[in-house]
Scaffold this motif. Structure first.
Motif, PDB file in Angstrom:
ATOM      1  N   ALA A  90     -33.037 -47.322  10.264  1.00 31.21           N
ATOM      2  CA  ALA A  90     -32.242 -46.564  11.227  1.00 31.21           C
ATOM      3  C   ALA A  90     -32.840 -46.655  12.621  1.00 31.21           C
ATOM      4  O   ALA A  90     -32.114 -46.767  13.618  1.00 31.21           O
ATOM      5  CB  ALA A  90     -32.148 -45.101  10.781  1.00 31.21           C
ATOM      6  N   LYS A  91     -34.169 -46.617  12.724  1.00 27.59           N
ATOM      7  CA  LYS A  91     -34.806 -46.715  14.030  1.00 27.59           C
ATOM      8  C   LYS A  91     -34.774 -48.134  14.578  1.00 27.59           C
ATOM      9  O   LYS A  91     -34.664 -48.346  15.785  1.00 27.59           O
ATOM     10  CB  LYS A  91     -36.250 -46.201  13.963  1.00 27.59           C
ATOM     11  CG  LYS A  91     -36.324 -44.686  13.888  1.00 27.59           C
ATOM     12  CD  LYS A  91     -35.624 -44.049  15.091  1.00 27.59           C
ATOM     13  CE  LYS A  91     -35.538 -42.536  14.992  1.00 27.59           C
ATOM     14  NZ  LYS A  91     -34.780 -41.939  16.116  1.00 27.59           N
ATOM     15  N   LEU A  92     -34.858 -49.123  13.712  1.00 24.26           N
ATOM     16  CA  LEU A  92     -34.749 -50.505  14.160  1.00 24.26           C
ATOM     17  C   LEU A  92     -33.379 -50.760  14.791  1.00 24.26           C
ATOM     18  O   LEU A  92     -33.259 -51.475  15.791  1.00 24.26           O
ATOM     19  CB  LEU A  92     -34.960 -51.461  12.983  1.00 24.26           C
ATOM     20  CG  LEU A  92     -36.405 -51.785  12.601  1.00 24.26           C
ATOM     21  CD1 LEU A  92     -36.447 -52.571  11.300  1.00 24.26           C
ATOM     22  CD2 LEU A  92     -37.094 -52.559  13.718  1.00 24.26           C
ATOM     23  N   GLU A  93     -32.360 -50.162  14.225  1.00 24.21           N
ATOM     24  CA  GLU A  93     -31.004 -50.352  14.736  1.00 24.21           C
ATOM     25  C   GLU A  93     -30.792 -49.658  16.074  1.00 24.21           C
ATOM     26  O   GLU A  93     -29.899 -50.030  16.837  1.00 24.21           O
ATOM     27  CB  GLU A  93     -29.994 -49.834  13.709  1.00 24.21           C
ATOM     28  CG  GLU A  93     -29.947 -50.663  12.429  1.00 24.21           C
ATOM     29  CD  GLU A  93     -29.101 -50.036  11.350  1.00 24.21           C
ATOM     30  OE1 GLU A  93     -28.644 -48.873  11.551  1.00 24.21           O
ATOM     31  OE2 GLU A  93     -28.893 -50.676  10.307  1.00 24.21           O
ATOM     32  N   ARG A  94     -31.653 -48.657  16.377  1.00 28.44           N
ATOM     33  CA  ARG A  94     -31.489 -47.917  17.634  1.00 28.44           C
ATOM     34  C   ARG A  94     -32.591 -48.231  18.623  1.00 28.44           C
ATOM     35  O   ARG A  94     -32.773 -47.531  19.601  1.00 28.44           O
ATOM     36  CB  ARG A  94     -31.467 -46.416  17.334  1.00 28.44           C
ATOM     37  CG  ARG A  94     -30.362 -46.012  16.378  1.00 28.44           C
ATOM     38  CD  ARG A  94     -30.366 -44.526  16.113  1.00 28.44           C
ATOM     39  NE  ARG A  94     -29.966 -43.754  17.276  1.00 28.44           N
ATOM     40  CZ  ARG A  94     -29.816 -42.426  17.273  1.00 28.44           C
ATOM     41  NH1 ARG A  94     -30.043 -41.746  16.172  1.00 28.44           N
ATOM     42  NH2 ARG A  94     -29.455 -41.785  18.368  1.00 28.44           N
ATOM     43  N   ASN A  95     -33.319 -49.316  18.382  1.00 27.38           N
ATOM     44  CA  ASN A  95     -34.453 -49.673  19.231  1.00 27.38           C
ATOM     45  C   ASN A  95     -33.941 -50.343  20.500  1.00 27.38           C
ATOM     46  O   ASN A  95     -34.081 -51.551  20.697  1.00 27.38           O
ATOM     47  CB  ASN A  95     -35.394 -50.615  18.459  1.00 27.38           C
ATOM     48  CG  ASN A  95     -36.710 -50.828  19.182  1.00 27.38           C
ATOM     49  OD1 ASN A  95     -36.870 -50.441  20.323  1.00 27.38           O
ATOM     50  ND2 ASN A  95     -37.639 -51.454  18.494  1.00 27.38           N
ATOM     51  N   LYS A  96     -33.341 -49.542  21.375  1.00 23.46           N
ATOM     52  CA  LYS A  96     -32.737 -50.071  22.597  1.00 23.46           C
ATOM     53  C   LYS A  96     -33.243 -49.329  23.831  1.00 23.46           C
ATOM     54  O   LYS A  96     -32.499 -49.072  24.769  1.00 23.46           O
ATOM     55  CB  LYS A  96     -31.202 -49.952  22.527  1.00 23.46           C
ATOM     56  CG  LYS A  96     -30.565 -50.650  21.324  1.00 23.46           C
ATOM     57  CD  LYS A  96     -30.786 -52.150  21.361  1.00 23.46           C
ATOM     58  CE  LYS A  96     -30.111 -52.812  20.178  1.00 23.46           C
ATOM     59  NZ  LYS A  96     -30.386 -54.273  20.119  1.00 23.46           N
ATOM     60  N   ALA A  97     -34.525 -48.995  23.819  1.00 26.28           N
ATOM     61  CA  ALA A  97     -35.091 -48.276  24.960  1.00 26.28           C
ATOM     62  C   ALA A  97     -35.072 -49.156  26.203  1.00 26.28           C
ATOM     63  O   ALA A  97     -35.164 -50.384  26.130  1.00 26.28           O
ATOM     64  CB  ALA A  97     -36.517 -47.838  24.641  1.00 26.28           C
ATOM     65  N   ALA A  98     -34.949 -48.519  27.368  1.00 27.52           N
ATOM     66  CA  ALA A  98     -34.965 -49.243  28.637  1.00 27.52           C
ATOM     67  C   ALA A  98     -36.404 -49.615  28.982  1.00 27.52           C
ATOM     68  O   ALA A  98     -37.238 -48.746  29.191  1.00 27.52           O
ATOM     69  CB  ALA A  98     -34.363 -48.377  29.744  1.00 27.52           C
ATOM     70  N   ILE A  99     -36.703 -50.915  29.006  1.00 24.14           N
ATOM     71  CA  ILE A  99     -38.053 -51.398  29.254  1.00 24.14           C
ATOM     72  C   ILE A  99     -38.108 -52.039  30.636  1.00 24.14           C
ATOM     73  O   ILE A  99     -37.241 -52.834  31.006  1.00 24.14           O
ATOM     74  CB  ILE A  99     -38.476 -52.407  28.174  1.00 24.14           C
ATOM     75  CG1 ILE A  99     -38.365 -51.774  26.778  1.00 24.14           C
ATOM     76  CG2 ILE A  99     -39.883 -52.916  28.427  1.00 24.14           C
ATOM     77  CD1 ILE A  99     -39.240 -50.559  26.583  1.00 24.14           C
ATOM     78  N   SER A 100     -39.148 -51.718  31.385  1.00 25.79           N
ATOM     79  CA  SER A 100     -39.315 -52.270  32.732  1.00 25.79           C
ATOM     80  C   SER A 100     -40.105 -53.569  32.660  1.00 25.79           C
ATOM     81  O   SER A 100     -41.056 -53.686  31.893  1.00 25.79           O
ATOM     82  CB  SER A 100     -40.052 -51.260  33.622  1.00 25.79           C
ATOM     83  OG  SER A 100     -40.339 -51.817  34.896  1.00 25.79           O
ATOM     84  N   ASP A 101     -39.709 -54.544  33.475  1.00 19.13           N
ATOM     85  CA  ASP A 101     -40.507 -55.757  33.584  1.00 19.13           C
ATOM     86  C   ASP A 101     -41.249 -55.756  34.920  1.00 19.13           C
ATOM     87  O   ASP A 101     -41.039 -54.892  35.779  1.00 19.13           O
ATOM     88  CB  ASP A 101     -39.653 -57.018  33.411  1.00 19.13           C
ATOM     89  CG  ASP A 101     -38.570 -57.156  34.476  1.00 19.13           C
ATOM     90  OD1 ASP A 101     -38.705 -56.563  35.566  1.00 19.13           O
ATOM     91  OD2 ASP A 101     -37.576 -57.858  34.225  1.00 19.13           O
ATOM     92  N   SER A 102     -42.123 -56.726  35.102  1.00 21.91           N
ATOM     93  CA  SER A 102     -42.979 -56.753  36.292  1.00 21.91           C
ATOM     94  C   SER A 102     -42.174 -56.884  37.569  1.00 21.91           C
ATOM     95  O   SER A 102     -42.517 -56.276  38.592  1.00 21.91           O
ATOM     96  CB  SER A 102     -43.989 -57.896  36.185  1.00 21.91           C
ATOM     97  OG  SER A 102     -44.908 -57.657  35.148  1.00 21.91           O
ATOM     98  N   ASP A 103     -41.092 -57.680  37.548  1.00 19.73           N
ATOM     99  CA  ASP A 103     -40.303 -57.883  38.759  1.00 19.73           C
ATOM    100  C   ASP A 103     -39.687 -56.574  39.248  1.00 19.73           C
ATOM    101  O   ASP A 103     -39.731 -56.253  40.449  1.00 19.73           O
ATOM    102  CB  ASP A 103     -39.205 -58.915  38.514  1.00 19.73           C
ATOM    103  CG  ASP A 103     -39.759 -60.328  38.350  1.00 19.73           C
ATOM    104  OD1 ASP A 103     -40.916 -60.556  38.747  1.00 19.73           O
ATOM    105  OD2 ASP A 103     -39.041 -61.188  37.807  1.00 19.73           O
ATOM    106  N   ALA A 104     -39.085 -55.811  38.334  1.00 19.97           N
ATOM    107  CA  ALA A 104     -38.468 -54.542  38.719  1.00 19.97           C
ATOM    108  C   ALA A 104     -39.513 -53.540  39.195  1.00 19.97           C
ATOM    109  O   ALA A 104     -39.296 -52.789  40.154  1.00 19.97           O
ATOM    110  CB  ALA A 104     -37.678 -53.974  37.540  1.00 19.97           C
ATOM    111  N   PHE A 105     -40.645 -53.517  38.514  1.00 20.43           N
ATOM    112  CA  PHE A 105     -41.749 -52.612  38.865  1.00 20.43           C
ATOM    113  C   PHE A 105     -42.265 -52.896  40.277  1.00 20.43           C
ATOM    114  O   PHE A 105     -42.382 -51.984  41.112  1.00 20.43           O
ATOM    115  CB  PHE A 105     -42.860 -52.798  37.832  1.00 20.43           C
ATOM    116  CG  PHE A 105     -44.134 -52.053  38.101  1.00 20.43           C
ATOM    117  CD1 PHE A 105     -44.192 -50.672  37.982  1.00 20.43           C
ATOM    118  CD2 PHE A 105     -45.291 -52.737  38.453  1.00 20.43           C
ATOM    119  CE1 PHE A 105     -45.383 -49.984  38.209  1.00 20.43           C
ATOM    120  CE2 PHE A 105     -46.482 -52.063  38.673  1.00 20.43           C
ATOM    121  CZ  PHE A 105     -46.522 -50.687  38.548  1.00 20.43           C
TER     122      PHE A 105
END
Length: 444
Positions: A418-433
């Protein structure tokens, strides 16, 4: 409603807008040459140092503490040092080239009872490594730099690690250059908010650091909205209600954003990972108590503790060193490379983060980016990073942690799926940071 500083900036190509000169403080970064592997602050420091020190001569500069105090540093020498240390850390290498990773794989595959001493996968002393890193650091010993009066007018002074910010003699030069705008990265307020988790000296020095940031700072950068709220409150209580604060989510290393298959050598191995320095705030004790009970059952999972031994950790170390019950099932890993951690997470049942408090929680973001399920404490910092992609357990709920590990250990676990299916957290990359920080500095 978020302030303008919290909004995602509209990116403008660098060539289309003038950039202010930035004097980047490299004092801490050159001391990291003797460390076997980077921590979270190191990764942020190195990413920003590369960005600001690689710019053209007109808009870049360095600052370092010398025998005669803070001075302007040679940015080319600083950049060369950074690149040298990163190459020795194997940040862009392959996990299979990492001795610590290979030792971990062997320990996880072993079905034999561990010997008289606990299993610890550590980077073996490497004379060549130490010599090369020592040379990278020692070349700065005779470096006296140039006087700070030569700093460009209206420049930004950027201190990312808060190193030496508690020392009045180190900060005093800013009073002689009111045209310079100091910007500081604040990673957390935890030694102020929860001093019981830190050495007494750290709990004494951190209020000085943050007070000096409030006194001198033209702006502050933090990794989360939760920390921004607390910093603004602290600044207001210390006479700086107007301190500009920028929220820039910490980026994960690019290797966590690249798809990776679970290690073939660990196929079918039931293991979990906890990542962080062994210190009381990280709450390793709760996991070890859960594993003590798991060890009494059939086919218990293994626990890999990624991180060096820190402070105030006597009870945890006693258990790790002396518990015969846990010895076959718990492995310490110090000095693991970033590619090694990426491969390890690819085959793990989950990353476990039972922390009592965090400023951000970079390992959580890394695991989510890598597609690894996360079971973490129900604290504000983790909820901001992971939202509903994380399985939350109260840090004091030992039975809850035990049950979560049991549930995730089961093949085809519904709870894990169930958690694998919802693993859609917003992750920042170096360029955006970096773009967010560039925009904030440009507007000061």
């Amino acid at each position: 409603m978020s302030s303008r500083q919290d909004e995602v900036p509209k990116l403008t190509p660098t060539s289309e807008r003038a950039r202010r000169p930035v004097i980047y403080d490299v004092t801490r970064i050159v001391t990291r040459a003797l460390n076997a592997a980077p921590n979270g602050i190191d990764r942020v420091d190195f990413a920003l140092a590369r960005h600001f020190l690689a710019r053209n001569e007109r808009v870049r500069g360095g600052l370092i503490c010398t025998a005669i105090g803070p001075r302007l540093a040679d940015p080319d020498l600083a950049l060369e040092t950074i690149e040298g240390v990163e190459s020795l850390w194997r940040e862009d290498g392959d996990a299979e080239e990492d001795d610590v990773y290979r030792s971990l794989v062997a320990a996880l595959r072993s079905k034999e009872f561990a010997g008289a001493s606990p299993t610890r996968a550590r980077k073996a002393p490497d004379l060549l490594f130490l010599q090369r890193n020592w040379r990278a650091m020692s070349r700065w010993a005779p470096h006296l730099g140039r006087p700070l009066r030569e700093a460009p007018h209206g420049a930004i002074y950027f201190n990312v690690t808060q190193f030496l910010v508690d020392r009045s003699w180190y900060m005093r030069w800013l009073t002689t250059r009111p045209d310079i705008k100091p910007v500081f990265f604040v990673h957390d307020l935890l030694p102020i908010e929860a001093p019981e988790f830190f050495r007494a000296r750290e709990a004494l020095l951190h209020p000085r650091r943050i007070s000096n940031i409030c006194r001198y700072g033209a702006g502050a950068i933090v990794g989360s909205h939760a920390l921004a709220k607390r910093l603004r409150q602290y600044a207001a209580e210390n006479g700086r209600p107007d301190l500009p604060v920028c929220v820039a989510r910490l980026p994960v290393s690019p290797c966590f954003l690249t798809p990776a298959e679970p290690p073939a050598a660990l196929e079918g191995v039931n293991y979990f990972v906890v990542c962080g320095t062994i210190e009381p705030r990280k709450n390793h004790l709760t996991l070890l108590n859960a594993w003590r009970e798991l060890a009494l059952g059939a086919a218990p999972p293994k626990l890999v503790i990624v991180g060096k031994r820190g402070w105030l950790n006597g009870a945890v170390i006693e258990i790790l060193e002396r518990s015969v019950v846990l010895r076959p099932h718990v492995i310490e890993a110090g000095g693991l490379s970033t590619p090694g951690l990426r491969r390890l997470l690819a085959g793990a049942r989950a990353l476990l983060m039972p922390s009592f408090a965090e400023g951000f929680g970079l390992p959580v973001a890394e695991a989510l980016a890598a597609g690894t399920p996360v079971i973490a404490s129900d604290i504000e910092a983790f909820r901001e990073v992971g939202g509903d992609a994380i399985d939350y357990v109260d840090p004091l709920d030992g039975r809850g942690w035990l049950q979560a590990v049991r549930d995730y250990s089961t093949p085809h676990s519904p709870r894990r799926r169930a958690k694998l299916e919802r693993n859609k957290a917003a992750i920042s990359d170096s360029d955006a940071f970096i773009a967010k920080i560039d925009e904030f500095i440009a507007e000061l």
